[in-house]
Design a protein around this motif. Structure first.
Motif, PDB file in Angstrom:
ATOM      1  N   LEU A  98       0.802  -1.221   0.000  1.00 19.53           N
ATOM      2  CA  LEU A  98       0.000   0.000   0.000  1.00 19.53           C
ATOM      3  C   LEU A  98       0.835   1.272   0.000  1.00 19.53           C
ATOM      4  O   LEU A  98       0.517   2.211  -0.754  1.00 19.53           O
ATOM      5  N   PRO A  99       1.906   1.390   0.799  1.00 21.49           N
ATOM      6  CA  PRO A  99       2.700   2.634   0.759  1.00 21.49           C
ATOM      7  C   PRO A  99       3.205   2.969  -0.639  1.00 21.49           C
ATOM      8  O   PRO A  99       3.195   4.147  -1.041  1.00 21.49           O
ATOM      9  N   LEU A 100       3.617   1.968  -1.401  1.00 22.29           N
ATOM     10  CA  LEU A 100       4.099   2.214  -2.755  1.00 22.29           C
ATOM     11  C   LEU A 100       2.952   2.631  -3.674  1.00 22.29           C
ATOM     12  O   LEU A 100       3.107   3.527  -4.516  1.00 22.29           O
ATOM     13  N   LEU A 101       1.787   2.002  -3.514  1.00 29.51           N
ATOM     14  CA  LEU A 101       0.622   2.375  -4.321  1.00 29.51           C
ATOM     15  C   LEU A 101       0.248   3.838  -4.090  1.00 29.51           C
ATOM     16  O   LEU A 101      -0.073   4.562  -5.035  1.00 29.51           O
ATOM     17  N   LEU A 102       0.288   4.253  -2.839  1.00 30.12           N
ATOM     18  CA  LEU A 102      -0.036   5.645  -2.524  1.00 30.12           C
ATOM     19  C   LEU A 102       1.039   6.582  -3.066  1.00 30.12           C
ATOM     20  O   LEU A 102       0.724   7.642  -3.629  1.00 30.12           O
ATOM     21  N   ALA A 103       2.289   6.210  -2.906  1.00 30.84           N
ATOM     22  CA  ALA A 103       3.390   7.064  -3.356  1.00 30.84           C
ATOM     23  C   ALA A 103       3.346   7.281  -4.865  1.00 30.84           C
ATOM     24  O   ALA A 103       3.671   8.370  -5.360  1.00 30.84           O
ATOM     25  N   LYS A 104       2.931   6.262  -5.600  1.00 24.64           N
ATOM     26  CA  LYS A 104       2.865   6.377  -7.060  1.00 24.64           C
ATOM     27  C   LYS A 104       1.833   7.401  -7.516  1.00 24.64           C
ATOM     28  O   LYS A 104       1.925   7.917  -8.630  1.00 24.64           O
ATOM     29  N   LYS A 105       0.828   7.673  -6.670  1.00 22.76           N
ATOM     30  CA  LYS A 105      -0.211   8.629  -7.047  1.00 22.76           C
ATOM     31  C   LYS A 105       0.099  10.045  -6.571  1.00 22.76           C
ATOM     32  O   LYS A 105      -0.655  10.970  -6.846  1.00 22.76           O
ATOM     33  N   GLN A 106       1.206  10.205  -5.846  1.00 19.05           N
ATOM     34  CA  GLN A 106       1.510  11.514  -5.277  1.00 19.05           C
ATOM     35  C   GLN A 106       2.500  12.285  -6.140  1.00 19.05           C
ATOM     36  O   GLN A 106       3.539  11.757  -6.533  1.00 19.05           O
ATOM     37  N   TRP A 107       2.162  13.509  -6.406  1.00 22.21           N
ATOM     38  CA  TRP A 107       2.974  14.448  -7.187  1.00 22.21           C
ATOM     39  C   TRP A 107       3.590  15.462  -6.250  1.00 22.21           C
ATOM     40  O   TRP A 107       2.973  15.862  -5.263  1.00 22.21           O
ATOM     41  N   ARG A 108       4.841  15.859  -6.535  1.00 23.37           N
ATOM     42  CA  ARG A 108       5.481  16.896  -5.732  1.00 23.37           C
ATOM     43  C   ARG A 108       5.829  18.077  -6.619  1.00 23.37           C
ATOM     44  O   ARG A 108       6.212  17.894  -7.776  1.00 23.37           O
TER      45      ARG A 108
END
Length: 577
Positions: free
Chosen positions: A546-556
């Motif tokens: 799950l942490p990787l799935l969430l990180a993939k959707k986050q833009w900085r």
């Protein structure tokens, strides 16, 4: 703020240059274009020779924002910045979130909506006007919108507590999506604000020569329903997996539209469900301070519209999960609207109000001041609530006598004046603290400064929906959820309560600081994603993934290195007209 250098990210291929590149807010870097980029894209001469880092640009704009006199001026300054350079806008917002949140959203966004036509300058989002209903699919089909994953839509009929603002209501979808990116990390290139322009009944707007919306009385009934259906059908065709958030629809429409479309789309209504989740999460946190368990709560909801009943519905869900029967839980709610306490058999009760109407026999023996409607004062005196929530947009309705009556019957009264903007708050926090001799547990819909009383500083938490919807959106998109369920909002409320500072210190704030909203969004997203999996609303995944799935959707907000795309064309700086 930690910012990655451009060489840490894959280069981005760009197909236009010159002035066109400088006027595209998703691509513009301003003075941060490198010498190589200026040569490649024909920018020499269009920019001064000085080259800045993103951090330097943030500092420059922060100084400019702080020099302005009012938040309204700051709101318009930041709106212009967003329309000029989105990366810089979000770098500034995310690195100073606590300072910027009240400017880009409540309470300042209310004034922004009222003055929308006065300051409009850049075509952000889509305006879908009823006279052009046959063109909706054509408008949505533009390749510019191929990446859209999240849409916030409004028709501007009930903007905050300000009522019908017509096309000015577009300020709400724009503001909400800014929070999706700043707090939830969604890529702004995948978000789209939409306004459904069906006219307005605000005569001041219609009489204003600067008003930019459709100059027509607000359309209702079958023609309105058909227009919304055309919009939703076009969405299903264009983006079958899009997340659609409904915002600031009138009470007669909000619940109806949600119920009509919640099984067709990945969709929710933030005024009903998001407000309910943050209120429930805050209440769960407050219970750690008050010591009153769910099963012992006596609740008054002031403002029994879609938002108020949405809050009641989610709290009811939590009560049932704590061991009460649904019938027992319902009897603990006292919903008060313009016609007084909702009572069974009352004429004009709406479907969503029915579950929270008290049986007539339950209030038959109440001592009342008059023979007419059962007033809020009657309810507080007889029901002896432990919790009072205001979503009425009636400033001052929580008056001193009422509050003192409530405080006389409970050790730690929980009072939540949630209406916004500030001018619509049911009470001022300072008054609530004083009228209860410092015993009140309170939070508000708009931001307020801490209150000093009895030698202690009382922090006033803002139950901003930004604690919920950015994380919910991140969670459902990260795992490809097919629908948004009530259970997801219940999970979000519990996740918010779990990270309350008051769990460790009863004198601490009920909600995490707004500077940590990005971390809050991740906690909410994880809870929502797991609930989606548990309810069979997405494909299975392992908790460790799950942490990787969430990180993939986050833009900085960082600047990427630009290179020419095959087929690059430099747009003439002064095209022939």
């Amino acid at each position: 703020m930690t910012v990655q250098s451009s060489d840490e990210i894959d280069p981005l291929e760009i197909e236009v240059g010159g002035r066109a590149l400088l006027t595209e807010p998703l691509l513009n870097k301003g003075l941060a274009f490198t010498v190589e980029e200026r040569s490649a894209f024909g920018l020499h001469g269009l920019l001064p020779p000085h080259i800045e880092t993103l951090e330097e640009q943030v500092e420059r704009r922060l100084i400019a924002v702080r020099r302005l006199r009012t938040n309204a001026e700051r709101y318009h300054f930041l709106s212009d910045l967003q329309d000029e350079n989105e990366t810089l806008f979000y770098a500034l917002i995310t690195s100073h979130l606590s300072e910027m949140l009240p400017i880009i959203y409540t309470p300042t966004v209310g004034q922004g909506c009222q003055e929308f036509s006065d300051y409009w300058r850049y075509p952000r989002g889509l305006f879908l006007s009823l006279p052009y209903k046959d063109r909706i699919a054509e408008i949505l089909s533009h390749p510019r919108y191929d990446r859209v994953e999240t849409i916030v839509v409004s028709d501007g009929e009930r903007v905050l507590g300000l009522g019908d603002q017509g096309v000015g209501g577009m300020g709400i979808p724009v503001g909400k999506l800014a929070l999706y990116t700043a707090c939830g990390g969604l890529n702004p290139a995948t978000t789209l604000p939409v306004f459904l322009d069906v006219g307005t009944d605000n005569q001041a707007r219609l009489d204003d020569p600067l008003y930019i919306g459709w100059r027509h009385a607000r359309v209702r009934g079958p023609e309105y329903d058909a227009f919304v259906e055309s919009f939703v059908s076009a969405l299903e065709e264009r983006w079958p997996n899009v997340l659609l958030q409904w915002e600031d629809f009138a009470r007669g429409q909000a619940g109806t539209l949600l119920n009509r479309y919640r099984d067709r789309l990945l969709t929710f209504n933030d005024d009903i469900q998001g407000t309910a989740a943050v209120a429930a999460g805050t209440l769960l946190a407050a219970m750690h301070v008050s010591g009153v368990a769910f099963k012992d709560q006596r609740i008054v909801i002031v403002g029994a519209g879609s938002a108020g009943c949405g809050i009641a519905k989610l709290i009811l869900h939590q009560m049932v999960e704590s061991g009460l029967s649904e019938a027992e839980a319902r009897r603990r709610f006292h919903a008060v609207d313009i016609d007084g306490l909702l009572v069974e058999g009352m004429p004009g009760l709406l479907d969503f109000q029915q579950p929270f109407a008290q049986p007539r026999e339950a209030v038959a023996d109440w001592k009342r001041k008059g023979a007419g409607k059962i007033t809020l004062e009657d309810v507080v005196a007889n029901a002896k609530p432990t919790l009072m929530i205001g979503v009425s947009a009636q400033p001052g309705i929580f008056h001193e006598e009422l509050v003192r009556t409530m405080a006389a019957n409970v050790d730690r009264p929980v009072i939540m004046p949630l209406s916004n903007p500030t001018s619509r708050a049911e009470a001022m926090p300072k008054d609530l603290v004083e009228w209860t001799d410092g015993r009140v547990i309170t939070c508000t819909g708009s931001p307020f400064t801490p209150v000093e009383y009895g030698g202690r500083l009382h922090v006033i938490d803002q139950t901003n929906n930004a604690y919920i919807f950015p994380g919910l959106g991140l969670g459902v998109l990260a795992v490809g959820a097919r629908r948004v369920s009530d259970g997801m909002f219940a999970a979000a409320a519990r996740a918010l309560a779990a990270i309350s500072p008051a769990r460790k210190d009863p004198h601490a704030s009920l909600l995490p600081p707004t500077d940590s909203l990005r971390d809050v969004a991740i906690a909410i997203a994880a809870a929502v994603a797991k609930r989606a999996r548990d309810e069979g609303l997405c494909d299975a995944f392992e908790d460790d993934d799950l942490p990787l799935l969430l990180a993939k959707k986050q833009w900085r907000p960082v600047y990427r290195l630009y290179v020419k795309k095959p087929g690059y064309r430099r747009i003439p700086q002064r095209p022939d007209l």
